[in-house]
Design a protein around this motif. Structure first.
Motif, PDB file in Angstrom:
ATOM      1  N   GLN A 130       0.822  -1.202   0.000  1.00 45.80           N
ATOM      2  CA  GLN A 130       0.000   0.000   0.000  1.00 45.80           C
ATOM      3  C   GLN A 130       0.859   1.257   0.000  1.00 45.80           C
ATOM      4  O   GLN A 130       0.500   2.272  -0.609  1.00 45.80           O
ATOM      5  N   LEU A 131       1.992   1.206   0.682  1.00 49.30           N
ATOM      6  CA  LEU A 131       2.871   2.369   0.730  1.00 49.30           C
ATOM      7  C   LEU A 131       3.340   2.768  -0.658  1.00 49.30           C
ATOM      8  O   LEU A 131       3.332   3.951  -1.019  1.00 49.30           O
ATOM      9  N   ASN A 132       3.737   1.795  -1.468  1.00 51.17           N
ATOM     10  CA  ASN A 132       4.207   2.111  -2.807  1.00 51.17           C
ATOM     11  C   ASN A 132       3.081   2.590  -3.706  1.00 51.17           C
ATOM     12  O   ASN A 132       3.294   3.426  -4.591  1.00 51.17           O
ATOM     13  N   GLU A 133       1.872   2.067  -3.504  1.00 51.36           N
ATOM     14  CA  GLU A 133       0.713   2.577  -4.245  1.00 51.36           C
ATOM     15  C   GLU A 133       0.555   4.077  -3.999  1.00 51.36           C
ATOM     16  O   GLU A 133       0.303   4.860  -4.921  1.00 51.36           O
ATOM     17  N   GLN A 134       0.723   4.477  -2.743  1.00 53.56           N
ATOM     18  CA  GLN A 134       0.563   5.880  -2.392  1.00 53.56           C
ATOM     19  C   GLN A 134       1.725   6.730  -2.897  1.00 53.56           C
ATOM     20  O   GLN A 134       1.531   7.845  -3.386  1.00 53.56           O
ATOM     21  N   GLU A 150      -4.420   7.032   6.435  1.00 50.66           N
ATOM     22  CA  GLU A 150      -4.014   7.939   5.365  1.00 50.66           C
ATOM     23  C   GLU A 150      -4.379   7.329   4.018  1.00 50.66           C
ATOM     24  O   GLU A 150      -4.212   6.134   3.803  1.00 50.66           O
ATOM     25  N   TYR A 151      -4.882   8.178   3.111  1.00 49.03           N
ATOM     26  CA  TYR A 151      -5.285   7.732   1.787  1.00 49.03           C
ATOM     27  C   TYR A 151      -4.584   8.546   0.712  1.00 49.03           C
ATOM     28  O   TYR A 151      -4.190   9.690   0.934  1.00 49.03           O
ATOM     29  N   ARG A 152      -4.484   7.959  -0.461  1.00 48.06           N
ATOM     30  CA  ARG A 152      -4.069   8.665  -1.671  1.00 48.06           C
ATOM     31  C   ARG A 152      -5.013   8.309  -2.801  1.00 48.06           C
ATOM     32  O   ARG A 152      -5.409   7.153  -2.952  1.00 48.06           O
ATOM     33  N   MET A 153      -5.343   9.307  -3.624  1.00 49.85           N
ATOM     34  CA  MET A 153      -6.029   9.022  -4.875  1.00 49.85           C
ATOM     35  C   MET A 153      -5.043   8.328  -5.804  1.00 49.85           C
ATOM     36  O   MET A 153      -3.966   8.851  -6.077  1.00 49.85           O
ATOM     37  N   THR A 154      -5.394   7.144  -6.276  1.00 51.57           N
ATOM     38  CA  THR A 154      -4.490   6.387  -7.134  1.00 51.57           C
ATOM     39  C   THR A 154      -5.031   6.205  -8.554  1.00 51.57           C
ATOM     40  O   THR A 154      -4.346   5.663  -9.418  1.00 51.57           O
ATOM     41  N   ASP A 155      -6.265   6.659  -8.799  1.00 48.29           N
ATOM     42  CA  ASP A 155      -6.834   6.562 -10.145  1.00 48.29           C
ATOM     43  C   ASP A 155      -8.067   7.447 -10.213  1.00 48.29           C
ATOM     44  O   ASP A 155      -8.699   7.750  -9.186  1.00 48.29           O
ATOM     45  N   SER A 156      -8.398   7.889 -11.414  1.00 43.89           N
ATOM     46  CA  SER A 156      -9.637   8.639 -11.663  1.00 43.89           C
ATOM     47  C   SER A 156     -10.075   8.328 -13.086  1.00 43.89           C
ATOM     48  O   SER A 156      -9.258   8.300 -14.007  1.00 43.89           O
ATOM     49  N   ARG A 157     -11.362   8.108 -13.231  1.00 40.67           N
ATOM     50  CA  ARG A 157     -11.860   7.769 -14.567  1.00 40.67           C
ATOM     51  C   ARG A 157     -13.260   8.367 -14.756  1.00 40.67           C
ATOM     52  O   ARG A 157     -13.894   8.784 -13.817  1.00 40.67           O
TER      53      ARG A 157
END
Length: 345
Positions: A90-94, A338-345
């Motif tokens: 998950q860390l690398n995704e963020q 903690e969250y991160r946006m990782t995609d938008s469509r």
């Protein structure tokens, strides 16, 4: 602590250790490059050989030093390939999301992200060989207001290489629970599927998403103790339809499976468990029916990184990681999320 839309501090993990023996929970004072100081409790006398940790202190030092060097260089160049050699989960995704969204940041934020930092007052928690594939480090960050951090290093992807997979930061006013170690100084791993009270660590990620889906009214408020993290997550739900587009759109949240499902758990000195869990959700912003045929929604700067087109529905994916304290006698308390946006469509 919850960061839903904004990016957090750059992730540079610099650790220094004293090369003692095999697998001891080790507390260190502040250090810089080439300065290893500190002490560890002496193992109790035993007639049989002392159990060994999954990694020696010297090897753990090499792991985190390698992480520091690669992360520092990767952050400056936003080099995802380089970062992936020392970071996963998950860390690398963020972190990858940070790199993608970097062009949308302010000059001040860009400068801060590229500035090297390290950790002080470190303690290594190394499990006994055969009990886990990972180890943890508790430290104080040199960045900003010096939050306390818990870092997880695991062997992932079949490479046999330790990479940092999770990192959690807790506010200064949130006392960090005391992690249990045995008489040899080895950390005691907990089974994520085993219940601690009414819930198990592996259940927390899915249950937590109810704060976004319903404000916690369906499940989460009954499961979790109130904390700053839960209050802020509930606030995201409560304010979902505020803002300039509120008259035209409706915003909803839906729980999703996290990109990396591994849950980590360590036993606490007074009983109970501290657990790092992955979590995820999508945010859907949709035009109200009466505007569907006449209008479209323009993406914000972060969303446009993934899709610049105007559309009637914008669906954003958020990958998160949370840290919770669990006790048999009370509800789980989320100390940090903690969250991160990782995609938008």
């Amino acid at each position: 602590m919850i960061r839903h839309f904004a990016s957090a501090a750059p992730r540079l993990r610099r650790m220094c250790v004293l090369a003692l023996g095999a697998g001891t929970a080790l507390t260190l004072a502040a250090c810089g490059s080439g300065s290893d100081t500190g002490a560890a409790a002496k193992p109790a006398a035993s007639k049989s050989p002392a159990p060994q940790g999954i990694i020696t202190i010297a090897a753990a030092k090499a792991v985190v030093d390698s992480y520091e060097s690669a992360n520092n260089r990767a952050n400056k160049a936003r080099d995802e390939r380089l970062l992936s050699t020392v970071e996963s989960g998950q860390l690398n995704e963020q972190s990858a999301a940070d790199y993608k969204q970097y062009p949308t940041w302010s000059a001040k934020k860009k400068k801060e992200y590229g500035t090297s930092f390290f950790y002080q007052n470190r303690t290594y928690y190394i499990p006994a060989a055969g009990t886990a594939s990972w180890f943890a480090v508790k430290a104080t960050s040199s960045y900003g207001d010096h939050p306390e951090a818990l870092l997880i290093f695991d062997k992932t992807g079949g490479s046999g290489t330790y990479k940092m997979t999770m990192a959690f930061y807790t506010p200064k006013d949130e006392p960090f629970p005391t992690i249990a170690v045995d008489k040899y100084g080895l950390a005691q791993v907990a089974n994520p599927s085993q219940k601690v009270g009414e819930r198990s660590p592996s259940e927390l990620g899915g249950l937590y998403e109810d704060f976004f889906e319903s404000g916690g009214t369906k499940k989460a408020a009954k499961v979790f103790a109130s904390s700053d993290s839960s209050k802020e997550s509930t606030k995201v739900y409560q304010e979902r339809n505020d803002g300039k587009l509120a008259a035209y759109t409706t915003k909803k949240y839906f729980a999703q499976d996290p990109a990396h499902p591994t849950v980590y758990a360590l036993k606490l000195a007074g009983g109970g468990v501290v657990t790092g869990f992955p979590t995820a959700h999508t945010q859907e912003e949709m035009l109200k029916p009466q505007y569907m045929s006449s209008f479209q929604i323009g993406p914000n700067d972060e969303e446009a990184v993934y899709d610049q087109s105007k559309r009637t529905v914008i669906t954003d994916t958020f990958q998160g990681q949370g840290l919770a304290e669990m006790s048999p006698a009370s509800k789980p308390k989320v100390l940090s999320i903690e969250y991160r946006m990782t995609d938008s469509r």
